[in-house]
Design a protein around this motif. Structure first.
Motif, PDB file in Angstrom:
ATOM      1  N   ALA A 109       0.805  -1.232   0.000  1.00 22.92           N
ATOM      2  CA  ALA A 109       0.000   0.000   0.000  1.00 22.92           C
ATOM      3  C   ALA A 109       0.830   1.271   0.000  1.00 22.92           C
ATOM      4  CB  ALA A 109      -0.907   0.004   1.216  1.00 22.92           C
ATOM      5  N   ILE A 110       2.138   1.159   0.141  1.00 20.96           N
ATOM      6  CA  ILE A 110       2.937   2.394   0.288  1.00 20.96           C
ATOM      7  C   ILE A 110       2.757   3.358  -0.894  1.00 20.96           C
ATOM      8  CG2 ILE A 110       5.318   3.266   0.315  1.00 20.96           C
ATOM      9  CD1 ILE A 110       5.962   1.018   2.270  1.00 20.96           C
ATOM     10  N   PRO A 111       2.837   2.899  -2.155  1.00 21.35           N
ATOM     11  CA  PRO A 111       2.632   3.862  -3.245  1.00 21.35           C
ATOM     12  C   PRO A 111       1.265   4.528  -3.189  1.00 21.35           C
ATOM     13  CG  PRO A 111       3.595   1.842  -4.083  1.00 21.35           C
ATOM     14  CD  PRO A 111       3.188   1.577  -2.684  1.00 21.35           C
ATOM     15  N   LEU A 112       0.245   3.761  -2.784  1.00 21.62           N
ATOM     16  CA  LEU A 112      -1.093   4.355  -2.669  1.00 21.62           C
ATOM     17  C   LEU A 112      -1.124   5.384  -1.551  1.00 21.62           C
ATOM     18  CD1 LEU A 112      -3.311   1.149  -3.040  1.00 21.62           C
ATOM     19  CD2 LEU A 112      -2.632   2.762  -4.798  1.00 21.62           C
TER      20      LEU A 112
ATOM     21  N   GLY B  24      11.298 -15.783   0.582  1.00 19.63           N
ATOM     22  CA  GLY B  24      11.879 -14.867  -0.403  1.00 19.63           C
ATOM     23  C   GLY B  24      11.037 -14.761  -1.655  1.00 19.63           C
ATOM     24  N   GLY B  25      10.503 -15.902  -2.106  1.00 20.85           N
ATOM     25  CA  GLY B  25       9.683 -15.890  -3.318  1.00 20.85           C
ATOM     26  C   GLY B  25       8.400 -15.115  -3.117  1.00 20.85           C
ATOM     27  N   GLN B  26       7.780 -15.373  -1.967  1.00 23.02           N
ATOM     28  CA  GLN B  26       6.539 -14.650  -1.661  1.00 23.02           C
ATOM     29  C   GLN B  26       6.814 -13.154  -1.542  1.00 23.02           C
ATOM     30  OE1 GLN B  26       5.758 -16.917   1.829  1.00 23.02           O
ATOM     31  NE2 GLN B  26       4.184 -18.194   0.849  1.00 23.02           N
ATOM     32  N   ARG B  27       7.957 -12.851  -0.961  1.00 22.91           N
ATOM     33  CA  ARG B  27       8.327 -11.450  -0.797  1.00 22.91           C
ATOM     34  C   ARG B  27       8.502 -10.780  -2.161  1.00 22.91           C
ATOM     35  NH1 ARG B  27      13.300 -11.133   2.872  1.00 22.91           N
ATOM     36  NH2 ARG B  27      12.188 -12.767   3.950  1.00 22.91           N
ATOM     37  N   GLN B  28       9.133 -11.522  -3.080  1.00 19.85           N
ATOM     38  CA  GLN B  28       9.360 -10.942  -4.397  1.00 19.85           C
ATOM     39  C   GLN B  28       8.038 -10.721  -5.138  1.00 19.85           C
ATOM     40  OE1 GLN B  28      11.903  -9.585  -5.265  1.00 19.85           O
ATOM     41  NE2 GLN B  28      12.466  -9.804  -7.409  1.00 19.85           N
ATOM     42  N   ARG B  29       7.110 -11.665  -4.945  1.00 24.66           N
ATOM     43  CA  ARG B  29       5.809 -11.481  -5.591  1.00 24.66           C
ATOM     44  C   ARG B  29       5.082 -10.286  -4.984  1.00 24.66           C
ATOM     45  NH1 ARG B  29       3.424 -17.308  -4.911  1.00 24.66           N
ATOM     46  NH2 ARG B  29       1.581 -16.540  -5.998  1.00 24.66           N
ATOM     47  N   MET B  30       5.246 -10.114  -3.674  1.00 22.65           N
ATOM     48  CA  MET B  30       4.657  -8.931  -3.028  1.00 22.65           C
ATOM     49  C   MET B  30       5.305  -7.649  -3.561  1.00 22.65           C
ATOM     50  SD  MET B  30       2.284  -9.735  -0.932  1.00 22.65           S
ATOM     51  CE  MET B  30       1.639 -11.162  -0.090  1.00 22.65           C
ATOM     52  N   ALA B  31       6.631  -7.744  -3.798  1.00 21.43           N
ATOM     53  CA  ALA B  31       7.331  -6.568  -4.337  1.00 21.43           C
ATOM     54  C   ALA B  31       6.797  -6.224  -5.720  1.00 21.43           C
ATOM     55  CB  ALA B  31       8.828  -6.828  -4.387  1.00 21.43           C
ATOM     56  N   VAL B  32       6.467  -7.263  -6.504  1.00 24.32           N
ATOM     57  CA  VAL B  32       5.884  -7.013  -7.828  1.00 24.32           C
ATOM     58  C   VAL B  32       4.527  -6.338  -7.671  1.00 24.32           C
ATOM     59  CG1 VAL B  32       4.943  -8.129  -9.887  1.00 24.32           C
ATOM     60  CG2 VAL B  32       7.121  -8.897  -8.951  1.00 24.32           C
ATOM     61  N   LEU B  33       3.739  -6.851  -6.745  1.00 25.53           N
ATOM     62  CA  LEU B  33       2.421  -6.243  -6.525  1.00 25.53           C
ATOM     63  C   LEU B  33       2.569  -4.788  -6.068  1.00 25.53           C
ATOM     64  CD1 LEU B  33       0.437  -9.108  -4.769  1.00 25.53           C
ATOM     65  CD2 LEU B  33       0.285  -8.335  -7.128  1.00 25.53           C
ATOM     66  N   ARG B  34       3.595  -4.524  -5.236  1.00 29.13           N
ATOM     67  CA  ARG B  34       3.839  -3.147  -4.791  1.00 29.13           C
ATOM     68  C   ARG B  34       4.161  -2.238  -5.976  1.00 29.13           C
ATOM     69  NH1 ARG B  34       8.848  -2.457  -0.936  1.00 29.13           N
ATOM     70  NH2 ARG B  34       9.873  -2.910  -2.909  1.00 29.13           N
ATOM     71  N   ALA B  35       4.883  -2.812  -6.961  1.00 30.86           N
ATOM     72  CA  ALA B  35       5.234  -2.011  -8.133  1.00 30.86           C
ATOM     73  C   ALA B  35       4.021  -1.781  -9.037  1.00 30.86           C
ATOM     74  CB  ALA B  35       6.344  -2.707  -8.920  1.00 30.86           C
ATOM     75  N   LEU B  36       3.000  -2.631  -8.895  1.00 37.16           N
ATOM     76  CA  LEU B  36       1.866  -2.552  -9.808  1.00 37.16           C
ATOM     77  C   LEU B  36       0.632  -1.915  -9.186  1.00 37.16           C
ATOM     78  CD1 LEU B  36       2.040  -6.201 -11.242  1.00 37.16           C
ATOM     79  CD2 LEU B  36       3.249  -4.178 -12.037  1.00 37.16           C
ATOM     80  N   VAL B  37       0.606  -1.801  -7.856  1.00 39.32           N
ATOM     81  CA  VAL B  37      -0.632  -1.469  -7.175  1.00 39.32           C
ATOM     82  C   VAL B  37      -1.207  -0.122  -7.602  1.00 39.32           C
ATOM     83  CG1 VAL B  37       0.496  -0.398  -5.190  1.00 39.32           C
ATOM     84  CG2 VAL B  37      -1.736  -1.445  -4.901  1.00 39.32           C
TER      85      VAL B  37
END
Lengths: 271, 514
Positions: free
Chosen positions: A110-113, A153-166
């Motif tokens: 949610a940080i970008p939002l 780590g994998g879950q974290r990276q997927r979350m990082a992708v979602l953070r970039a897309l949110v």
């Protein structure tokens, strides 16, 4: 989207040019793979285009056109609030997730939002929708309230992708996003990026989404990218960004390897 | 050059940003990785705040002790000097008068006015704001000390610069035979009438002064009557044990042993005895009351006596009424407490000022007292200097510690800050975040520091000086209470800003790479 002419870049205190007379046009709605051996200037190109470098750059022309038709001239750094451009137009996925460990996965996403000033309720609504769209099975949704440090780590990276897309950016810059992942997590993360490129993970708008990713995996890039920026010693091979049509007649993946400077038998550079 | 913004920087925007950053800062500070770092920062701030408060509280205990000591035995710590002037004003009094009046009376205007001979450096100002020239200059003033006492009449006097006048205490007036409510316009000093400029009335002290074996000085009275003025007053108004009344009318002569009842009652009430004098037609009147009568007391008695005789049909002849004849008398020695000029002080600081004042005025006083005072002053300054030096040193170390802690913390968070910048957090927001983090640390550290400092100071004062140390409650000086939080805030915010300066000023690509 990007119009670059004669872009040169040199790190302070370094005699070697990291980018040398790079020129290309990057149209909207494309997936561009940035390829090259280590030290070829891939990450530098991404940093310059993604406004992650504060210092001066040399170029005849370096502009970005947003969806509303506004033009941002990178050569006039003082003229714009670049942090707002990064916030609204760009998304970044790095090799490491760089999640804030003391925030939950949901809060990280949610940080970008939050930086855009959206209310807490709106942020929750958007994240729920995004998590559902990204993983209908609910696996990611269940991680939402766990601290980022407590997930794999994998879950974290997927979350990082979602953070970039949110925040539904127009361009996502991904710098070797799969390099630290096992094959399963790499596939899931890549799938997430490609699905975003395809339909915006449910937003279905047509803002000319563009994915620019750095990779050493020639096979993967040939599978998914439609444009190829092959860098050798800071210069674009062939003087331009190549399309599939340029490379296919010459052998496709082998041609890419040849242009990168790898022997064909060396095949993949380990991720 | 104005930058192009994607959205305006509105009030709502700023309000939201503060809320978001506060939430963010709170999470950052209580992050598990850095919880001990936060605690260490708070401890540093507590040290910065608590030490000065505790020390000042301890010193306040010392002050309380000295006040209590003075209250118990005021003479012990008073400076005494043999009289050279009629009235001494303390420095504090002078400042009060200076501040209370509105227009300048030049020193020469006050020449010859008792009480102001030695204070020619004062610029007095009158209240009405108009100048009437050298002669007839007046200044109306109220005594700020005395008027602050509930029920006290206070000093309301008009100083006339061209007229000699005196300031006198109610106690002295009582000894001169005046009733409590009387406010004489003038008193006889030497051979002339001297205007009474003011009557110092201090019920809490003046009444207590009477009848004590060892007279106490009025605690807040800044001016005292000196020996010289007392002798002048005594010379003009001596006491008389007996007086003569003559010529006695013939009708009275027969009645000396058989006076009318009303007259008998009067002389019994006033403790007066009548005896025959060797001189013809003369009676001796002897008063045996507790206080010797002065001229005006005798005159008042004679008037009443004549009136009482007349009421019984024994009127005195108009052409030759009986008159009061005063015998020659020696002036009695002055009571001990009128032999000195007192400069009364309530604490050690004022004591030192008073010592300086008396030295400057060439007043005599005990060298031993001066030596002791100097010693106390020197020791006090040494101790205070050491304490202040230790405080400053600890504050510096704590500040340095805080800065290093914040720097190391933000160094560890470099990549996270880089990522935040990549996501669009501006440098200004990062700076605000640092300020808010520093502010939160300050809030907690200062709050705890004040509590710890007050408790420690009160405990120290109580342990060292007993109950006297907390006379009037524990009250550290306001400037310490104000200055320490300000210093702590500056340290905390500066440490946070300097700690994040590296990350804020480095490109995201660099911070992410590290």
């Amino acid at each position: 989207m990007f119009s670059v002419r004669n872009l040169s870049f040199q790190y302070p205190g370094n005699a070697h040019k990291a980018l040398d007379a790079v020129s290309f046009e990057l149209p909207a709605g494309t997936i561009t793979a940035v390829l090259g051996l280590s030290g070829a200037g891939k990450t530098t190109l991404l940093n310059v285009l993604g406004l992650l470098w504060d210092g001066p750059v040399q170029a005849e022309r370096l502009v970005y056109n947003d969806a509303a038709g506004r033009t941002y001239d990178y050569l006039h750094r003082g003229a714009y609030c670049w942090d707002q451009v990064r916030l609204c137009e760009f998304g970044f996925v790095m090799q490491s997730a760089h999640m804030l460990p003391h925030f939950s996965c949901g809060e990280n996403i949610a940080i970008p939002l939050a930086l855009q000033g959206l209310s807490r309720r709106e942020r929750r609504r958007r994240i729920s929708r995004l998590l559902h769209a990204a993983d209908p099975s609910g696996e990611l949704g269940r991680l939402r309230h766990r601290l980022a440090i407590d997930v794999s780590g994998g879950q974290r990276q997927r979350m990082a992708v979602l953070r970039a897309l949110v925040h539904n950016p127009r361009i996502v810059f991904a710098d070797e996003p799969l390099s630290n992942l096992d094959p399963l997590n790499a596939r899931l993360t890549l799938d997430l990026l490609l699905r975003w490129k395809k339909d915006g993970l449910g937003t279905n708008d047509n803002n000319g989404r563009c994915l620019v990713f750095v990779t050493h995996d020639v096979h993967l890039s040939w599978q998914h990218a439609d444009r190829f920026a092959i860098l050798r010693d800071g210069r674009l091979d062939g003087g331009q960004v190549l399309s599939r049509a340029d490379l296919a007649p010459c052998g496709g993946e082998d041609e890419i390897r040849r242009r990168m400077g790898c022997a064909a038998e060396e095949d993949e550079v380990p991720a | 050059m104005k930058r192009t913004r994607l959205w305006p920087n509105t009030w709502q925007d700023r309000h939201w940003r503060f809320g978001f950053l506060t939430w963010f800062a709170r999470r950052n500070l209580w992050e598990k990785r850095f919880r001990w770092v936060t605690a260490a920062s708070i401890v540093s701030l507590v040290l910065v705040v608590a030490l000065p408060v505790a020390v000042s509280g301890f010193l306040g205990g010392l002050d309380g002790r000295s006040r209590a000591e003075l209250a118990r035995n005021p003479l012990n710590l008073c400076l005494w000097a043999r009289g050279g002037t009629d009235v001494v004003l303390t420095r504090e009094k002078i400042v009060e008068i200076e501040q209370g009046l509105a227009r300048t009376i030049r020193p020469e205007h006050l020449k010859g006015v008792y009480g102001f001979d030695r204070t020619s450096r004062i610029d007095f100002k009158s209240k009405d704001g108009t100048s009437r020239g050298l002669h007839g200059q007046t200044a109306l003033w109220n005594d700020p000390v005395l008027t602050s006492i509930p029920g006290a009449e206070g000093l309301h006097s008009t100083l006339n610069a061209t007229t000699e006048g005196i300031i006198i205490t109610r106690t002295a007036l009582a000894e001169l035979g005046f009733a409590a409510a009387e406010r004489p316009e003038s008193l006889r000093v030497k051979d002339c009438d001297c205007r009474v400029l003011a009557i110092a009335e201090h019920p809490g002290s003046a009444d207590r002064d009477l009848g004590e074996d060892r007279p106490l000085l009025p605690q807040r009275l800044d001016y005292l009557i000196t020996e010289r003025l007392y002798l002048h007053l005594q010379e003009a108004n001596p006491p008389y044990d007996f007086v003569r009344l003559r010529p006695i009318p013939a009708a009275w002569q027969k009645q000396r042993t058989g006076l009318p009842p009303a007259v008998k009652k009067l002389i019994q009430y006033e403790n007066v005895q009548i005896s025959r004098d060797p001189l013809p037609n003369t009676w001796d009147l002897i008063q045996s009351g507790p206080q010797p009568w002065r001229r005006r007391n005798w005159q008042a008695f004679i008037d009443k006596f004549v009136e009482a005789m007349a009421a019984d049909g024994l009127s005195a002849p108009h052409d030759q009424p009986p008159r009061l004849e005063l015998p020659e008398t020696d002036i009695p020695p002055a009571p001990a407490y009128y032999s000195y000029v007192g400069v009364y002080v309530t604490d050690l600081e004022s004591l030192a000022k008073a010592a300086l004042f008396c030295r400057a005025e060439n007043l005599l006083f005990d060298d031993e007292v001066v030596r002791k005072l100097d010693e106390i002053g020197t020791r006090s300054r040494e101790i205070l200097g050491s304490l202040v030096a230790i405080e400053v040193l600890i504050a510096l170390v704590a500040g340095l510690n805080l800065g290093i802690i914040q720097y190391l913390r933000h160094r560890q968070r470099m990549a996270e800050i880089g990522m935040l910048k990549a996501m669009g957090m501006s440098r200004a927001m990062l700076g605000s975040l640092a300020v808010i983090e520093g502010g939160m640390l300050w809030l907690v550290g200062t709050g705890l520091g004040l509590i710890v400092g007050c408790v420690a100071g009160a405990a120290l004062a109580l342990a060292k000086f007993g109950a006297d140390g907390l006379v009037g409650g524990f009250r550290p000086p306001w400037h310490v209470l104000l200055a320490t939080p300000i210093v702590a805030a500056m340290l905390s915010i500066a440490a946070s800003l300097l700690g994040t300066a590296g990350a804020r000023n480095t490109a995201p690509s660099e911070t992410l790479r590290r």
